[in-house]
Design a protein around this motif. Structure first.
Motif, PDB file in Angstrom:
ATOM      1  N   ALA A   1       0.822  -1.210   0.000  1.00  0.00           N
ATOM      2  CA  ALA A   1       0.000   0.000   0.000  1.00  0.00           C
ATOM      3  C   ALA A   1       0.856   1.259   0.000  1.00  0.00           C
ATOM      4  O   ALA A   1       0.611   2.200  -0.766  1.00  0.00           O
ATOM      5  N   LEU A   2       1.882   1.284   0.854  1.00  0.00           N
ATOM      6  CA  LEU A   2       2.722   2.479   0.957  1.00  0.00           C
ATOM      7  C   LEU A   2       3.590   2.661  -0.281  1.00  0.00           C
ATOM      8  O   LEU A   2       3.868   3.792  -0.694  1.00  0.00           O
ATOM      9  N   SER A   3       4.000   1.551  -0.889  1.00  0.00           N
ATOM     10  CA  SER A   3       4.771   1.642  -2.124  1.00  0.00           C
ATOM     11  C   SER A   3       3.927   2.231  -3.257  1.00  0.00           C
ATOM     12  O   SER A   3       4.375   3.108  -4.006  1.00  0.00           O
ATOM     13  N   LEU A   4       2.678   1.759  -3.362  1.00  0.00           N
ATOM     14  CA  LEU A   4       1.769   2.302  -4.369  1.00  0.00           C
ATOM     15  C   LEU A   4       1.483   3.782  -4.110  1.00  0.00           C
ATOM     16  O   LEU A   4       1.458   4.600  -5.036  1.00  0.00           O
ATOM     17  N   LYS A   5       1.272   4.114  -2.844  1.00  0.00           N
ATOM     18  CA  LYS A   5       0.998   5.506  -2.474  1.00  0.00           C
ATOM     19  C   LYS A   5       2.150   6.418  -2.897  1.00  0.00           C
ATOM     20  O   LYS A   5       1.936   7.474  -3.505  1.00  0.00           O
ATOM     21  N   GLN A   6       3.372   5.997  -2.592  1.00  0.00           N
ATOM     22  CA  GLN A   6       4.539   6.811  -2.953  1.00  0.00           C
ATOM     23  C   GLN A   6       4.640   6.976  -4.464  1.00  0.00           C
ATOM     24  O   GLN A   6       4.853   8.080  -4.962  1.00  0.00           O
ATOM     25  N   GLY A   7       4.484   5.874  -5.199  1.00  0.00           N
ATOM     26  CA  GLY A   7       4.599   5.946  -6.646  1.00  0.00           C
ATOM     27  C   GLY A   7       3.530   6.828  -7.276  1.00  0.00           C
ATOM     28  O   GLY A   7       3.816   7.615  -8.189  1.00  0.00           O
ATOM     29  N   LEU A   8       2.308   6.726  -6.783  1.00  0.00           N
ATOM     30  CA  LEU A   8       1.212   7.524  -7.339  1.00  0.00           C
ATOM     31  C   LEU A   8       1.363   9.000  -6.989  1.00  0.00           C
ATOM     32  O   LEU A   8       1.066   9.876  -7.810  1.00  0.00           O
ATOM     33  N   GLU A   9       1.824   9.279  -5.774  1.00  0.00           N
ATOM     34  CA  GLU A   9       2.050  10.678  -5.402  1.00  0.00           C
ATOM     35  C   GLU A   9       3.167  11.296  -6.237  1.00  0.00           C
ATOM     36  O   GLU A   9       3.083  12.470  -6.638  1.00  0.00           O
ATOM     37  N   GLU A  10       4.193  10.516  -6.520  1.00  0.00           N
ATOM     38  CA  GLU A  10       5.270  11.003  -7.386  1.00  0.00           C
ATOM     39  C   GLU A  10       4.790  11.211  -8.822  1.00  0.00           C
ATOM     40  O   GLU A  10       5.390  11.992  -9.568  1.00  0.00           O
ATOM     41  N   SER A  11       3.678  10.542  -9.175  1.00  0.00           N
ATOM     42  CA  SER A  11       3.098  10.710 -10.511  1.00  0.00           C
ATOM     43  C   SER A  11       2.060  11.828 -10.549  1.00  0.00           C
ATOM     44  O   SER A  11       1.406  12.033 -11.575  1.00  0.00           O
ATOM     45  N   GLY A  12       1.899  12.523  -9.416  1.00  0.00           N
ATOM     46  CA  GLY A  12       1.039  13.699  -9.393  1.00  0.00           C
ATOM     47  C   GLY A  12      -0.353  13.499  -8.827  1.00  0.00           C
ATOM     48  O   GLY A  12      -1.182  14.414  -8.887  1.00  0.00           O
ATOM     49  N   TYR A  13      -0.644  12.328  -8.261  1.00  0.00           N
ATOM     50  CA  TYR A  13      -1.964  12.067  -7.710  1.00  0.00           C
ATOM     51  C   TYR A  13      -1.996  12.340  -6.200  1.00  0.00           C
ATOM     52  O   TYR A  13      -0.982  12.188  -5.512  1.00  0.00           O
ATOM     53  N   GLU A  14      -3.171  12.716  -5.699  1.00  0.00           N
ATOM     54  CA  GLU A  14      -3.391  12.788  -4.247  1.00  0.00           C
ATOM     55  C   GLU A  14      -3.908  11.426  -3.814  1.00  0.00           C
ATOM     56  O   GLU A  14      -4.850  10.898  -4.417  1.00  0.00           O
ATOM     57  N   VAL A  15      -3.325  10.851  -2.759  1.00  0.00           N
ATOM     58  CA  VAL A  15      -3.620   9.462  -2.412  1.00  0.00           C
ATOM     59  C   VAL A  15      -3.984   9.324  -0.935  1.00  0.00           C
ATOM     60  O   VAL A  15      -3.279   9.827  -0.060  1.00  0.00           O
ATOM     61  N   HIS A  16      -5.091   8.622  -0.674  1.00  0.00           N
ATOM     62  CA  HIS A  16      -5.445   8.171   0.673  1.00  0.00           C
ATOM     63  C   HIS A  16      -5.247   6.659   0.727  1.00  0.00           C
ATOM     64  O   HIS A  16      -5.532   5.962  -0.263  1.00  0.00           O
ATOM     65  N   THR A  17      -4.781   6.155   1.848  1.00  0.00           N
ATOM     66  CA  THR A  17      -4.531   4.725   1.999  1.00  0.00           C
ATOM     67  C   THR A  17      -5.190   4.203   3.264  1.00  0.00           C
ATOM     68  O   THR A  17      -5.038   4.790   4.340  1.00  0.00           O
ATOM     69  N   VAL A  18      -5.944   3.102   3.137  1.00  0.00           N
ATOM     70  CA  VAL A  18      -6.518   2.422   4.295  1.00  0.00           C
ATOM     71  C   VAL A  18      -6.202   0.937   4.168  1.00  0.00           C
ATOM     72  O   VAL A  18      -5.870   0.449   3.084  1.00  0.00           O
ATOM     73  N   PHE A  19      -6.342   0.207   5.291  1.00  0.00           N
ATOM     74  CA  PHE A  19      -5.803  -1.146   5.342  1.00  0.00           C
ATOM     75  C   PHE A  19      -6.832  -2.248   5.602  1.00  0.00           C
ATOM     76  O   PHE A  19      -6.453  -3.397   5.808  1.00  0.00           O
TER      77      PHE A  19
END
Length: 227
Positions: free
Chosen positions: A13-31
């Motif tokens: 989840a955190l890896s996807l969040k980092q990659g998407l934020e670096e691609s310009g998206y705002e990201v919320h993550t829940v587990f």
């Protein structure tokens, strides 16, 4: 663009969040699925990325519940189950696309771009047919009202009254105006029908929420306020 990731593998989840934020998206993550539903009821997202196997509530159930309220937002399901039967089940309840683990991050980005492009025209067509105030959404096409994600059942006259108040949200509207614009009649000072319907509307729109949006100015009329 805002994305919700529902994934119980924290590292993934955190890896996807980092990659998407670096691609310009705002990201919320829940587990877990329960948190996922809570966030979906609270925020609006452009893309949902959801694992199929989640604690508390499964990804398929999250999708099924969300589709009852929102038919437009694309959902990408992450799964280790790649059989055709599994995919059929997901597609039947509203999943837009699948990614089978493990997958390349670039493939996820491509799927996101394709789904966003596909839905942009639909959203642009529909946005003009929806009214928004605070956490209230009025769908003029479907004649539906949602507050904080919950469907509020209104009578036709209550619906018309709410629409008129939202359309005039920046000013106080008098009982005379409401009678003419909503009821199509000349206001009768001997009737309290306006007050009665405003109270009906308050009981449905405001009663179960701490933020009361329907207010009155003594002797002048009614207005909306987002505290």
């Amino acid at each position: 663009m805002k994305i919700l990731i529902i994934e119980d593998e924290i590292k993934t989840a955190l890896s996807l969040k980092q990659g998407l934020e670096e691609s310009g998206y705002e990201v919320h993550t829940v587990f877990d699925g329960e948190q996922g539903i809570q966030f979906l009821n609270t925020y609006q997202y452009d893309i949902i990325i959801c694992d199929i196997i989640l604690p508390k509530i499964s990804g398929l159930e999250v999708c099924a519940q969300y589709r009852k309220k929102n038919a437009d937002t694309p959902i990408i399901m992450l799964t280790a189950l790649g059989s055709l039967d599994d995919k059929k089940k997901g597609y039947s309840i509203g999943v837009d696309d699948y990614l089978v683990k493990p997958f390349e991050f670039e493939e996820l980005l491509l799927k996101i771009k394709v789904l966003l492009k596909r839905t942009t025209n639909i959203i642009n067509e529909q946005v003009s047919n929806k009214l928004y105030f605070a956490d209230v959404i009025v769908d003029l096409n479907k004649k539906e009202v949602y507050r904080n994600g919950d469907l509020i059942e209104l009578s036709p006259k209550e619906f018309s009254l709410l629409v008129y108040l939202i359309e005039n949200k920046n000013r106080v509207v008098s009982r005379v105006e409401i009678a003419e614009k909503v009821w199509g009649i000349k206001f009768d000072t001997g009737t309290n029908v306006i007050e009665v319907y405003v109270n009906y509307l308050r009981n449905k729109i405001d009663k179960n929420f701490s933020n009361k949006i329907i207010h009155n100015k003594q002797g002048m009329g009614y207005f909306l306020k987002d505290v």
